[in-house]
Structures are given as structure tokens and as C-alpha cells.
Design a protein around this motif. Structure first.
Motif, PDB file in Angstrom:
ATOM      1  N   GLU A  56      51.513 -69.556 -17.756  1.00 54.09           N
ATOM      2  CA  GLU A  56      51.403 -70.394 -18.616  1.00 54.09           C
ATOM      3  C   GLU A  56      51.147 -69.853 -19.729  1.00 54.09           C
ATOM      4  OE1 GLU A  56      52.308 -74.198 -20.340  1.00 54.09           O
ATOM      5  OE2 GLU A  56      52.744 -73.896 -18.179  1.00 54.09           O
ATOM      6  N   ILE A  57      49.939 -69.376 -19.819  1.00 54.97           N
ATOM      7  CA  ILE A  57      49.315 -68.218 -20.520  1.00 54.97           C
ATOM      8  C   ILE A  57      50.306 -67.702 -21.791  1.00 54.97           C
ATOM      9  CG2 ILE A  57      47.764 -66.231 -21.592  1.00 54.97           C
ATOM     10  CD1 ILE A  57      45.637 -67.143 -19.598  1.00 54.97           C
ATOM     11  N   LYS A  58      51.298 -67.204 -20.637  1.00 55.89           N
ATOM     12  CA  LYS A  58      52.410 -65.812 -22.037  1.00 55.89           C
ATOM     13  C   LYS A  58      53.063 -66.912 -22.137  1.00 55.89           C
ATOM     14  CE  LYS A  58      54.249 -61.909 -22.305  1.00 55.89           C
ATOM     15  NZ  LYS A  58      53.570 -60.836 -22.579  1.00 55.89           N
ATOM     16  N   GLU A  61      51.894 -67.773 -25.587  1.00 55.58           N
ATOM     17  CA  GLU A  61      51.611 -66.790 -26.238  1.00 55.58           C
ATOM     18  C   GLU A  61      53.436 -67.082 -26.662  1.00 55.58           C
ATOM     19  OE1 GLU A  61      49.769 -63.825 -24.354  1.00 55.58           O
ATOM     20  OE2 GLU A  61      48.203 -64.524 -24.994  1.00 55.58           O
ATOM     21  N   LEU A  62      54.432 -66.827 -25.873  1.00 58.00           N
ATOM     22  CA  LEU A  62      55.691 -66.379 -26.480  1.00 58.00           C
ATOM     23  C   LEU A  62      56.632 -67.714 -27.112  1.00 58.00           C
ATOM     24  CD1 LEU A  62      57.395 -65.143 -23.406  1.00 58.00           C
ATOM     25  CD2 LEU A  62      56.567 -63.443 -25.217  1.00 58.00           C
TER      26      LEU A  62
END
Length: 64
Positions: A56-58, A61-62
Motif C-alpha cells: 500500500e505504501i509503494k 508513492e507511485l
């Protein structure tokens, strides 16, 4: 922790939860190495929670 619950958190909360999950997972692994856990499936669930949080963090960020 389910993926739907994870999506509701802000990015800062996700990073805090990730740090907590990693610390808890390390503690469980160490405890399991010394003496047997009552429920060793907690280790597997911890790994999956960490993976969900990182995913979820990645993805956020994308998108940014």
C-alpha cells in the motif's frame, strides 16, 4: 489486518504501522527461537501484514 482496513490509513500512519509490525514480527521470531509459541501462525500472519503495508505504501508513492 485486512487490505480494506489498511487503505483507510494515511501515509504517515501506514509507515508507523509498518515499523510496529516489523518490531512485533522480530519479537515473535526471537521468542519462537527460544521457546515454542502457543500459536506459531502469528509469524506467518505478521509477514503477510508487513507485505500488505509495504504494498500500500509503494502504490501510494507511485501515484504521487
Amino acid at each position: 489486518m485486512k487490505a480494506a482496513e489498511i487503505r483507510e490509513f494515511s501515509l504517515e500512519d501506514l509507515k508507523e504501522k509498518l515499523d510496529e509490525a516489523i518490531a512485533q514480527h522480530k519479537s515473535l521470531v526471537l521468542t519462537h527461537a527460544v521457546s515454542q509459541l502457543e500459536n506459531p501462525i502469528q509469524i506467518r500472519e505478521g509477514r503477510k501484514t508487513i507485505a500488505r503495508l509495504k504494498t500500500e505504501i509503494k502504490s501510494r508513492e507511485l501515484k504521487a
